[in-house]
Design an enzyme around this catalytic site. Sequence first.
Site, PDB file in Angstrom:
ATOM      1  N   GLY A  82       0.792  -1.225   0.000  1.00  0.00           N
ATOM      2  CA  GLY A  82       0.000   0.000   0.000  1.00  0.00           C
ATOM      3  C   GLY A  82       0.813   1.258   0.000  1.00  0.00           C
ATOM      4  N   GLN A  85       2.910   7.222   3.794  1.00  0.00           N
ATOM      5  CA  GLN A  85       2.785   8.677   3.988  1.00  0.00           C
ATOM      6  C   GLN A  85       3.885   9.420   3.232  1.00  0.00           C
ATOM      7  OE1 GLN A  85       2.803   7.723   8.362  1.00  0.00           O
ATOM      8  NE2 GLN A  85       2.192   9.860   8.437  1.00  0.00           N
ATOM      9  N   ARG A  91      -1.512   9.390   8.516  1.00  0.00           N
ATOM     10  CA  ARG A  91      -1.800   8.008   8.133  1.00  0.00           C
ATOM     11  C   ARG A  91      -3.230   7.915   7.608  1.00  0.00           C
ATOM     12  NH1 ARG A  91       1.206   8.147  12.860  1.00  0.00           N
ATOM     13  NH2 ARG A  91       3.140   6.939  12.838  1.00  0.00           N
ATOM     14  N   SER A 122       0.120  -2.266   6.953  1.00  0.00           N
ATOM     15  CA  SER A 122      -0.132  -1.072   6.127  1.00  0.00           C
ATOM     16  C   SER A 122      -1.037  -0.102   6.875  1.00  0.00           C
ATOM     17  CB  SER A 122      -0.810  -1.464   4.812  1.00  0.00           C
ATOM     18  OG  SER A 122      -0.198  -2.580   4.243  1.00  0.00           O
ATOM     19  N   ASN A 123      -0.878   1.176   6.528  1.00  0.00           N
ATOM     20  CA  ASN A 123      -1.644   2.232   7.206  1.00  0.00           C
ATOM     21  C   ASN A 123      -2.840   2.736   6.402  1.00  0.00           C
ATOM     22  OD1 ASN A 123      -0.427   2.763   9.725  1.00  0.00           O
ATOM     23  ND2 ASN A 123       1.369   3.590   8.694  1.00  0.00           N
ATOM     24  N   PRO A 124      -3.833   3.297   7.054  1.00  0.00           N
ATOM     25  CA  PRO A 124      -3.979   3.439   8.498  1.00  0.00           C
ATOM     26  C   PRO A 124      -4.340   2.078   9.102  1.00  0.00           C
ATOM     27  CG  PRO A 124      -5.883   4.382   7.362  1.00  0.00           C
ATOM     28  CD  PRO A 124      -4.960   3.897   6.313  1.00  0.00           C
ATOM     29  N   ASP A 126      -5.348   0.670  11.787  1.00  0.00           N
ATOM     30  CA  ASP A 126      -6.566   0.308  12.527  1.00  0.00           C
ATOM     31  C   ASP A 126      -7.760   0.117  11.581  1.00  0.00           C
ATOM     32  OD1 ASP A 126      -5.389   0.655  15.257  1.00  0.00           O
ATOM     33  OD2 ASP A 126      -5.059   2.658  14.429  1.00  0.00           O
ATOM     34  N   ASP A 151       4.569   2.344  18.297  1.00  0.00           N
ATOM     35  CA  ASP A 151       4.529   3.550  19.143  1.00  0.00           C
ATOM     36  C   ASP A 151       5.002   3.215  20.557  1.00  0.00           C
ATOM     37  OD1 ASP A 151       1.988   5.215  17.461  1.00  0.00           O
ATOM     38  OD2 ASP A 151       2.355   3.089  17.230  1.00  0.00           O
ATOM     39  N   THR A 152       4.620   2.046  21.044  1.00  0.00           N
ATOM     40  CA  THR A 152       5.007   1.636  22.393  1.00  0.00           C
ATOM     41  C   THR A 152       6.522   1.422  22.472  1.00  0.00           C
ATOM     42  OG1 THR A 152       2.847   0.727  22.889  1.00  0.00           O
ATOM     43  CG2 THR A 152       4.693  -0.222  24.108  1.00  0.00           C
ATOM     44  N   ARG A 154       8.691   2.918  20.584  1.00  0.00           N
ATOM     45  CA  ARG A 154       9.289   4.262  20.528  1.00  0.00           C
ATOM     46  C   ARG A 154       9.177   4.958  21.884  1.00  0.00           C
ATOM     47  NH1 ARG A 154       6.557   5.681  14.677  1.00  0.00           N
ATOM     48  NH2 ARG A 154       8.360   5.138  13.397  1.00  0.00           N
ATOM     49  N   HIS A 171       7.449  -0.917  31.530  1.00  0.00           N
ATOM     50  CA  HIS A 171       6.183  -1.453  31.019  1.00  0.00           C
ATOM     51  C   HIS A 171       5.185  -0.315  30.923  1.00  0.00           C
ATOM     52  CE1 HIS A 171       7.564  -5.563  30.946  1.00  0.00           C
ATOM     53  NE2 HIS A 171       8.272  -5.212  32.010  1.00  0.00           N
ATOM     54  N   HIS A 178      -3.099   3.968  15.924  1.00  0.00           N
ATOM     55  CA  HIS A 178      -1.700   4.139  15.518  1.00  0.00           C
ATOM     56  C   HIS A 178      -1.697   5.399  14.644  1.00  0.00           C
ATOM     57  CE1 HIS A 178       2.270   3.593  13.919  1.00  0.00           C
ATOM     58  NE2 HIS A 178       1.826   3.376  12.696  1.00  0.00           N
TER      59      HIS A 178
END
Length: 306
Positions: A82, A85, A91, A122-124, A126, A151-152, A154, A171, A178
């Site tokens: 896909g 960006q 996204r 692939s985005n988006p 969700d 993201d987590t 990062r 944690h 996302h």
Amino acid sequence: MLNDHNKISIVGCGKVGMTAAYAITLSGLANELVLVSRDKDRIDGEELDLEHGSMFLKHLEVIASNDYRDIKNSDVVVVTAGAAQKPGETRLDLTQKNLAIIDDIIPKIVKHSPGSIILIVSNPVDLLSYRAYKIADLPKGRVFGSGTSLDTARFRFHLSEFMGVNPRSIHAYVLGEHGDSSFPVISSAVVGGQLLSTFPGFSKEKVMKAYEKTKDAAYKIIQAKGATYYAIGTVVSHIVRSILRDSKSVSPASIPLHNYHGHSGIALSVPCVIGRNGVEDSLEIKLDWEEKKALEHSVNTLKGYL
Ligand code: NAD
């Protein structure tokens, strides 16, 4: 029981797909890796390039293909096909283009490898995961998105920068979309058994700064070098490991919500137990008032694009 023959297929072998392929090749997780691309000449070149490192690695058969019949009996199919960006694009700007691609490829994956776990990258991610879940009509947990696992990772890296603690020992999740409406869960974050909020040197400003760096990361990297792919390639390899090794490790994944803190009818990231059957369970972690509002905002943002 764990398989001794593991087959992974990757559909859409651009920068993210090939970086994931390289990470999987180095990991020694798979015996067979199928690279599916519309551009057979290019993918033949990618196959050769991977194969030339064979003498240093565990044996892996790499197959370059433009024919979905080659993905037959895959344990996991990773979808990285896909548009990506461009500088300044969100996204969610990719929604229409990439939903059409999901509509095209998911029926082919299900037709040729109905027993696979399908991991959407692939985005988006969700919106695409939700659409893929609906089209695939496979048992719950077998179709899900990588969601905010990147993201987590990062966030934990940027927290570790100021805390002086290895990211593995932190944690703390980023959940939700996302994308720009993601949110950090600070109230229940733990560092080495101690609540993040009681850790020496904790300040909400520092934590939010780490989150802002996380949220802006893709924009910054895309502006600087055109695309992001190393970290997501590593994340994909890690998720594939959790599936193949049946590790039951907890990681955010984008799954359709069924009354999660009262929300349904959309996919976004919540902490999930990942094992041989894909997402085997989701954890309804405690959220404070601010985090519940942020979750609601993420749900509404994504529903606005459905
Ligand atoms: P890219 O342009 O390098 O590669 C995309 C590939 O998809 C191309 O090779 C293209 O030929 C292929 N493709 C397009 N339509 C196809 C179809 N119908 N069937 C098969 N292949 C098709 O882009 P990229 O940088 O590799 O990014 C790929 C996707 O991953 C983008 O949507 C990007 O936003 C996303 N991404 C997700 C994350 C995450 O955390 N989930 C992180 C980075 C990138």
